[in-house]
Design a protein around this motif. Structure first.
Motif, mmCIF file in Angstrom:
data_model
loop_
_atom_site.group_PDB
_atom_site.id
_atom_site.type_symbol
_atom_site.label_atom_id
_atom_site.label_comp_id
_atom_site.label_asym_id
_atom_site.label_seq_id
_atom_site.Cartn_x
_atom_site.Cartn_y
_atom_site.Cartn_z
ATOM 1 N N ARG A 81 -39.692 -43.838 1.642
ATOM 2 C CA ARG A 81 -41.048 -44.334 1.924
ATOM 3 C C ARG A 81 -41.208 -44.664 3.410
ATOM 4 N NH1 ARG A 81 -40.624 -46.794 -3.288
ATOM 5 N NH2 ARG A 81 -39.719 -48.695 -2.446
ATOM 6 N N MET A 82 -40.167 -45.230 4.013
ATOM 7 C CA MET A 82 -40.267 -45.666 5.411
ATOM 8 C C MET A 82 -40.191 -44.511 6.404
ATOM 9 S SD MET A 82 -37.791 -49.008 5.490
ATOM 10 C CE MET A 82 -38.170 -49.363 7.213
ATOM 11 N N PHE A 83 -39.316 -43.534 6.132
ATOM 12 C CA PHE A 83 -39.016 -42.494 7.124
ATOM 13 C C PHE A 83 -39.465 -41.104 6.674
ATOM 14 C CE2 PHE A 83 -36.076 -45.996 7.838
ATOM 15 C CZ PHE A 83 -36.200 -46.185 9.205
ATOM 16 N N GLY A 84 -39.891 -40.984 5.438
ATOM 17 C CA GLY A 84 -40.328 -39.699 4.917
ATOM 18 C C GLY A 84 -41.820 -39.661 4.737
ATOM 19 N N PRO A 85 -42.320 -39.190 3.605
ATOM 20 C CA PRO A 85 -41.518 -38.630 2.509
ATOM 21 C C PRO A 85 -40.813 -37.318 2.924
ATOM 22 C CG PRO A 85 -43.780 -39.131 1.805
ATOM 23 C CD PRO A 85 -43.746 -39.267 3.271
ATOM 24 N N LYS A 86 -39.639 -37.154 2.357
ATOM 25 C CA LYS A 86 -38.832 -35.973 2.630
ATOM 26 C C LYS A 86 -39.650 -34.709 2.401
ATOM 27 C CE LYS A 86 -34.469 -33.910 0.936
ATOM 28 N NZ LYS A 86 -33.134 -34.247 0.382
ATOM 29 N N GLY A 87 -39.649 -33.812 3.382
ATOM 30 C CA GLY A 87 -40.350 -32.540 3.236
ATOM 31 C C GLY A 87 -41.830 -32.596 3.577
ATOM 32 N N SER A 88 -42.333 -33.758 3.988
ATOM 33 C CA SER A 88 -43.771 -33.879 4.274
ATOM 34 C C SER A 88 -44.047 -33.892 5.771
ATOM 35 C CB SER A 88 -44.306 -35.186 3.674
ATOM 36 O OG SER A 88 -43.926 -36.284 4.493
ATOM 37 N N ALA A 89 -45.314 -33.708 6.122
ATOM 38 C CA ALA A 89 -45.725 -33.733 7.530
ATOM 39 C C ALA A 89 -45.596 -35.131 8.120
ATOM 40 C CB ALA A 89 -47.161 -33.245 7.666
ATOM 41 N N GLU A 90 -45.613 -36.174 7.279
ATOM 42 C CA GLU A 90 -45.553 -37.556 7.781
ATOM 43 C C GLU A 90 -44.122 -38.001 8.087
ATOM 44 O OE1 GLU A 90 -47.600 -37.793 4.127
ATOM 45 O OE2 GLU A 90 -48.116 -36.232 5.559
ATOM 46 N N ALA A 91 -43.140 -37.194 7.709
ATOM 47 C CA ALA A 91 -41.743 -37.616 7.865
ATOM 48 C C ALA A 91 -41.389 -37.801 9.336
ATOM 49 C CB ALA A 91 -40.824 -36.578 7.236
ATOM 50 N N TYR A 92 -40.400 -38.648 9.591
ATOM 51 C CA TYR A 92 -39.877 -38.809 10.948
ATOM 52 C C TYR A 92 -39.461 -37.451 11.502
ATOM 53 C CZ TYR A 92 -39.756 -43.771 12.087
ATOM 54 O OH TYR A 92 -40.101 -45.037 12.466
ATOM 55 N N ASP A 93 -39.549 -37.324 12.827
ATOM 56 C CA ASP A 93 -39.196 -36.046 13.445
ATOM 57 C C ASP A 93 -37.683 -35.826 13.425
ATOM 58 O OD1 ASP A 93 -41.863 -35.146 14.371
ATOM 59 O OD2 ASP A 93 -41.814 -37.067 15.401
ATOM 60 N N VAL A 94 -36.936 -36.833 13.907
ATOM 61 C CA VAL A 94 -35.483 -36.681 13.995
ATOM 62 C C VAL A 94 -34.824 -37.931 13.425
ATOM 63 C CG1 VAL A 94 -33.504 -36.266 15.525
ATOM 64 C CG2 VAL A 94 -35.762 -35.347 16.139
ATOM 65 N N ILE A 95 -33.793 -37.743 12.626
ATOM 66 C CA ILE A 95 -32.932 -38.867 12.235
ATOM 67 C C ILE A 95 -31.495 -38.528 12.600
ATOM 68 C CG2 ILE A 95 -31.984 -40.257 10.350
ATOM 69 C CD1 ILE A 95 -34.640 -39.953 8.874
ATOM 70 N N PHE A 96 -30.895 -39.431 13.397
ATOM 71 C CA PHE A 96 -29.461 -39.366 13.675
ATOM 72 C C PHE A 96 -28.785 -40.333 12.714
ATOM 73 C CE2 PHE A 96 -31.518 -38.499 17.784
ATOM 74 C CZ PHE A 96 -30.973 -37.242 18.057
ATOM 75 N N ASP A 97 -27.773 -39.852 12.012
ATOM 76 C CA ASP A 97 -27.054 -40.711 11.080
ATOM 77 C C ASP A 97 -25.607 -40.820 11.562
ATOM 78 O OD1 ASP A 97 -26.612 -42.329 8.918
ATOM 79 O OD2 ASP A 97 -26.510 -40.699 7.454
ATOM 80 N N LEU A 98 -25.194 -42.044 11.892
ATOM 81 C CA LEU A 98 -23.900 -42.255 12.548
ATOM 82 C C LEU A 98 -22.799 -42.541 11.528
ATOM 83 C CD1 LEU A 98 -25.003 -44.482 15.588
ATOM 84 C CD2 LEU A 98 -25.223 -42.011 15.261
ATOM 85 N N HIS A 99 -21.795 -41.673 11.520
ATOM 86 C CA HIS A 99 -20.661 -41.805 10.594
ATOM 87 C C HIS A 99 -19.344 -41.803 11.351
ATOM 88 C CE1 HIS A 99 -22.739 -40.936 6.668
ATOM 89 N NE2 HIS A 99 -23.645 -40.487 7.523
ATOM 90 N N ASN A 100 -18.330 -42.370 10.702
ATOM 91 C CA ASN A 100 -16.964 -42.268 11.211
ATOM 92 C C ASN A 100 -16.073 -41.701 10.130
ATOM 93 O OD1 ASN A 100 -17.883 -45.223 12.667
ATOM 94 N ND2 ASN A 100 -17.032 -43.584 13.930
ATOM 95 N N THR A 101 -15.052 -41.001 10.589
ATOM 96 C CA THR A 101 -14.108 -40.382 9.661
ATOM 97 C C THR A 101 -12.690 -40.835 9.985
ATOM 98 O OG1 THR A 101 -13.167 -38.265 8.942
ATOM 99 C CG2 THR A 101 -14.054 -38.332 11.182
ATOM 100 N N THR A 102 -11.857 -40.876 8.954
ATOM 101 C CA THR A 102 -10.437 -41.165 9.181
ATOM 102 C C THR A 102 -9.705 -39.912 9.651
ATOM 103 O OG1 THR A 102 -9.813 -40.678 6.892
ATOM 104 C CG2 THR A 102 -10.462 -42.951 7.382
#
Ligand SMILES: CC(=O)N[C@@H](CC(=O)O)C(=O)O
Ligand SMILES: [Zn+2]
Length: 320
Positions: A107-128
């Motif tokens: 609801r906040m950043f999408g809706p997924k697949g719609s014109a209203e969705a955020y342009d870019v999302i960076f998702d920060l992960h770490n791996t072992t």
């Protein structure tokens, strides 16, 4: 270089994208991956470092309950939860925590697949795993993201930042970042779960700076000429050898441990049983393993994933 009959150097082949005005930086999609959690918490207190003119940039902790407990997730993996089925599920408070959270994030950043969705999302992960700096894409067709990869790689050189492409029909999953028009995962390691390492933290911070610089330049109207990007395409999930009860009976072989992105050839050592026997790779061609011995993947029956090196072509891009 291509030439002759194609019209590749014709300006009409420049892909046009709308300015990327709304950008989110997610941390804590997995609550025990501490570099992303810590950077996003810092930026939520003081966002000066990540602000860019004409851009709305929102740092956001996606799984606060998991962060508080310093666990990957509470009920189910948030980074698998963004299926259309989950996003439209009814049940409210009865739903698993991460499914509720996925709906809120959608609801906040999408809706997924719609014109209203955020342009870019960076998702920060770490791996072992010993993967170094890796960016993760979900599509080989997104010229905007491919150009961003090219920009970051060049800005980050001589240090290296590799690109993992997961558009495998079965192994692709529904990520938190997938609500954006241009989803970008960042995976930096090795860093143990629940641990902060300064080198990993700093690398993540620098890559994100380059990424935001790219978006600023794009929004200012810079044209990015056609380019190629080397990517590692996800091919196959390799499980640990297991007994009839599902318990593992071998470990990653010492010759393979920490050798993410290095070629694994047919016949090379892959696993070592507890009584010292070597199990060899049986594939028919050279592959590039990554996510080798990732802690979070024991539950997913994955010892590592194999990839193939590919060079993707990206068209020129410019703001519409
Ligand atoms: C170790 C880890 O969590 N890796 C991420 C990769 C990704 O974001 O695509 C995951 O499995 O969700
Ligand atoms: Zn993660």
């Amino acid at each position: 270089m291509s030439n002759g009959s194609s019209s590749n150097n014709n300006n009409n082949n420049t892909a046009r994208f709308d300015a990327a005005r709304r950008v989110a930086i997610f941390g804590g999609t997995h609550g025990n991956e501490m570099s992303g959690v810590t950077l996003v918490n810092l930026w939520m207190q003081n966002s000066a470092e990540i602000q860019r003119k004409g851009l709305e940039i929102k740092p956001f902790i996606t799984n606060p309950k998991a962060v508080e407990k310093c666990v990957r997730y509470v009920d189910t993996d948030l980074n698998r939860a963004f299926t259309q089925e989950n996003l439209s599920a009814t049940g409210g408070d009865e739903l698993p925590y991460e499914v509720q959270r996925a709906q809120e994030i959608n609801r906040m950043f999408g809706p997924k697949g719609s014109a209203e969705a955020y342009d870019v999302i960076f998702d920060l992960h770490n791996t072992t795993s010993n993967m170094g700096c890796t960016l993760i894409l979900e599509s080989s067709k997104d010229a905007f993201n491919l150009q961003m990869m090219n920009y970051i790689k060049k800005a980050f050189a001589p240090a290296s930042c590799l690109v993992l492409l997961n558009e495998h029909p079965l192994l692709k999953y529904s990520t938190s970042r997938s609500v954006a028009k241009h989803p970008v995962g960042m995976e930096v390691g090795p860093q143990p779960q629940g641990v902060l390492r300064s080198n990993i933290f700093e690398a993540m911070r620098v890559i994100l700076k380059h990424a935001l610089d790219f978006i600023s330049l794009f929004n200012e109207g810079m044209e990015f000429p056609p380019c190629t990007v080397e990517v590692f395409r996800v091919l196959e999930r390799m499980d640990y050898p297991r007994d009839a009860n599902g318990n593992i009976i071998a470990m990653v072989h010492p010759n393979l441990q920490d050798c993410d992105w290095e070629p694994l050839n047919p016949g090379d050592p892959m696993f070592q049983t507890f009584d010292g026997k070597t199990i060899h790779y049986q594939g028919s061609s050279t592959v590039y393993p990554t996510f080798i011995n990732e802690a979070a993947y024991y539950e997913k029956q994955q010892a590592f994933v194999t990839t193939r090196r590919e060079t993707l072509a990206a068209s020129a891009i410019r703001k519409a």
